[in-house]
Design a protein around this motif. Structure first.
Motif, mmCIF file in Angstrom:
data_model
loop_
_atom_site.group_PDB
_atom_site.id
_atom_site.type_symbol
_atom_site.label_atom_id
_atom_site.label_comp_id
_atom_site.label_asym_id
_atom_site.label_seq_id
_atom_site.Cartn_x
_atom_site.Cartn_y
_atom_site.Cartn_z
ATOM 1 N N GLY A 1 8.637 -0.694 -5.604
ATOM 2 C CA GLY A 1 7.754 0.197 -6.355
ATOM 3 C C GLY A 1 8.370 1.571 -6.561
ATOM 4 N N GLU B 1 -10.820 -2.360 4.773
ATOM 5 C CA GLU B 1 -9.381 -2.103 4.861
ATOM 6 C C GLU B 1 -9.077 -1.035 5.922
ATOM 7 O OE1 GLU B 1 -7.481 -1.087 1.164
ATOM 8 O OE2 GLU B 1 -5.561 -0.839 2.120
ATOM 9 N N THR C 1 -1.051 0.534 4.069
ATOM 10 C CA THR C 1 -1.553 0.398 2.693
ATOM 11 C C THR C 1 -1.913 1.768 2.124
ATOM 12 O OG1 THR C 1 -3.889 0.232 3.282
ATOM 13 C CG2 THR C 1 -2.610 -1.817 3.329
ATOM 14 N N THR C 2 -2.268 1.764 0.857
ATOM 15 C CA THR C 2 -2.679 3.014 0.219
ATOM 16 C C THR C 2 -4.152 3.324 0.508
ATOM 17 O OG1 THR C 2 -3.265 1.843 -1.798
ATOM 18 C CG2 THR C 2 -1.030 2.712 -1.674
ATOM 19 N N LEU D 1 7.162 -6.175 -3.274
ATOM 20 C CA LEU D 1 5.771 -6.027 -2.819
ATOM 21 C C LEU D 1 4.921 -7.186 -3.326
ATOM 22 C CD1 LEU D 1 5.264 -2.155 -3.279
ATOM 23 C CD2 LEU D 1 5.382 -3.399 -1.106
ATOM 24 N N VAL E 1 3.465 -6.360 2.016
ATOM 25 C CA VAL E 1 3.427 -6.468 0.557
ATOM 26 C C VAL E 1 2.054 -5.994 0.079
ATOM 27 C CG1 VAL E 1 5.038 -8.418 0.426
ATOM 28 C CG2 VAL E 1 2.590 -8.866 0.770
ATOM 29 N N VAL F 1 7.616 2.941 0.404
ATOM 30 C CA VAL F 1 6.530 3.667 1.089
ATOM 31 C C VAL F 1 5.759 2.663 1.922
ATOM 32 C CG1 VAL F 1 4.825 5.491 0.713
ATOM 33 C CG2 VAL F 1 6.018 4.532 -1.232
ATOM 34 N N GLU G 1 4.916 0.501 5.670
ATOM 35 C CA GLU G 1 5.687 -0.165 6.725
ATOM 36 C C GLU G 1 6.479 -1.337 6.159
ATOM 37 O OE1 GLU G 1 5.506 1.398 9.624
ATOM 38 O OE2 GLU G 1 4.046 2.731 8.681
#
Ligand code: GDP
Ligand code: IMO
Ligand code: MG
Length: 428
Positions: free
Chosen positions: A12, A114, A128-129, A228, A238, A273, A275
């Protein structure tokens, strides 16, 4: 006429937004096919910076149709915020935005689940974002999902919300010991979103196929990158969608026979970005200097991006999995000034040499990269628009990559701005 898929070849942030914006000049339609507002696609025009999360990066050109396809998961609040932000900058999406009826909706409980599950994982977290992407795709595949077409249908929406929330609240309270969510509040909030968004919700598969049949130029904009991808990436580190070129077919309802070209976007080095394994990562000052020079901080979360050398195994994997027809090499200017550059051509693990990208996380985590070293260049490449004007060693770097990959570099990006680009082959 032509259809071109734009796909990230690494983890990404390769510069897809810039390339999509550049190519939109000659396109009629730009369509996002997967991911959600985990994406951050940056476009710089005349010193003004735009970061697109859900709306296709073609929106900055007047009059181009922008589609958010069925493969995308949509947080309505994030979408409305993005539309409002664009309007403040004088960009009105009203007549050009189409949202797939069958795209899935991100709900507040996706973000809650999440957050709790990442916390529970501790040092095994994915990083994660935090946008609720994974849980939303989980619901889609488990067949509990709420879709965009359910927003203008209040009874159906409420029924699904109530059913889903009873299961989610059980999990939140009993597994995660977290506060439950309130159905009435979510209902009221989402009905407001429905008022704003209903006019854009339509059969985007019909629209896009008509455009293709009418011989228009169509760009398919991928988010994230090949590594990803939920099937072909560094699983489990991913995202939860098929980021690869094939995702354009499922994520828009376009048959594979309708795809003409697949342009892979590759950064002249590598970043990641979150882990997960990264064989060519530079954990020293060199990595830090690339990060600073390249402004390698997440466009969505602001997190520092991990930086490392270009990895040929990754790019060979991306060429194979996506069926790339060409490469756009970005951020060449960030490599200006180095004495030497390294290119990874293999991994060593347990006495074995890997020349193809391995699938085992264990190998990826503990392998030692095998590098070839090439000479750098001292001159600035920033803003150069012709290949012949590049420093000799920069040309050699690109030629070497082409030779190793057996594919042509068709576009070279030499800066953030729209016109800081070298076009060696037109896509349309
Ligand atoms: P995307 O997610 O693939 O669209 O990429 P991002 O926007 O997250 O990250 C790429 C960053 O690099 C953005 O800040 C772009 O403005 C910037 N960028 C893109 N191409 C170039 C380039 O050729 N040179 C430089 N210096 N910056 C670039
Ligand atoms: P663009 O489109 C870089 C990463 C996250 C995390 C993993 C899973 O701008 O290239 P998610 O929130 O998707 O469940 O997180 O994927 N990630 C990205 N990394 N660029 C992106 O998008 C990304 N979208 C998700 O950091 O490691
Ligand atoms: Mg990005």
């Amino acid at each position: 006429m032509s259809t071109v898929v734009i796909v990230g070849t690494q983890w990404g942030d390769e510069g897809k937004g810039k390339i999509v914006d550049f190519l939109t000049e000659r396109a009629d339609v730009v369509a996002r096919y997967q991911g959600g507002n985990n994406a951050g696609h940056t476009v710089v025009i005349n010193n003004e910076k735009y970061i697109l999360h859900l709306i296709p990066s073609g929106v900055l050109h007047k009059g181009k149709k922008c589609i958010i396809g069925n493969g995308v998961v949509i947080d309505p609040a994030a979408l409305i915020e993005e539309m409002d932000g664009l309007r403040e900058k004088g960009i009105n999406v009203d007549d050009n935005l189409l949202i797939a009826k069958n795209a899935h909706v991100i709900m507040p409980y996706h973000m809650a689940i999440e957050r709790e599950s990442e916390n529970k994982k501790g040092n095994k977290k994915i990083g994660t974002t935090g946008r609720g992407i994974g849980p939303s795709y989980t619901d889609k595949v488990a067949r509990y999902g709420i879709r965009m077409m359910d927003l203008p249908a209040p009874d159906i929406f409420r029924e699904k919300l109530t059913a889903n929330l009873s299961a989610v609240n059980f999990l939140l309270e009993n597994l995660y010991k977290a506060a439950p969510l309130n159905a009435d509040e979510i209902y009221a909030q989402y009905m407001k979103y429905a008022e704003r968004l209903s006019r854009y919700i339509t059969d985007t598969d019909v629209f896009i196929n008509n455009e293709i049949d009418s011989k228009r130029n169509v760009l398919f904009e991928g988010a994230q990158g090949t590594l990803l991808d939920v099937d072909h990436g560094t699983y489990p580190f991913v995202t939860s969608s098929n980021t690869i070129a094939g995702g354009a077919c499922t994520g828009l309802g376009v048959g594979p026979t309708k795809i003409n070209k697949v342009l892979g976007i590759a950064k002249a080095y590598t970043t990641r970005v979150g882990e997960g394994p990264f064989p060519t990562e530079l954990k020293d000052e060199l990595g830090e200097s690339i990060r600073q020079k390249g402004g390698e901080f997440g466009a969505t979360t602001g997190r520092a991006r991990r930086c490392g050398w270009l990895d040929i195994l990754i790019l060979k994997h991306a060429i194979r999995i996506n069926g790339l027809t060409g490469i756009a090499l970005t951020k060449l200017d960030i490599l200006d000034g180095f004495d030497k550059l390294k290119i990874c051509v293999g991994y060593k693990y347990n006495g074995k040499l890997y020349e193809e990208f391995p699938k085992e996380i264990e190998v990826l985590t503990h392998c030692e990269p095998v590098y070839v070293e090439v000479k750098g260049w001292k001159e600035s490449t920033l803003g150069i628009k012709e290949f012949d004007k590049l420093p000799a060693n920069a040309r050699k770097y690109i030629k070497k990559i082409e030779k190793m990959l057996k594919i042509k570099v068709q576009i070279i990006s030499t800066g953030q701005k729209r016109d800081e680009i070298i076009v060696l082959k037109e896509q349309f």
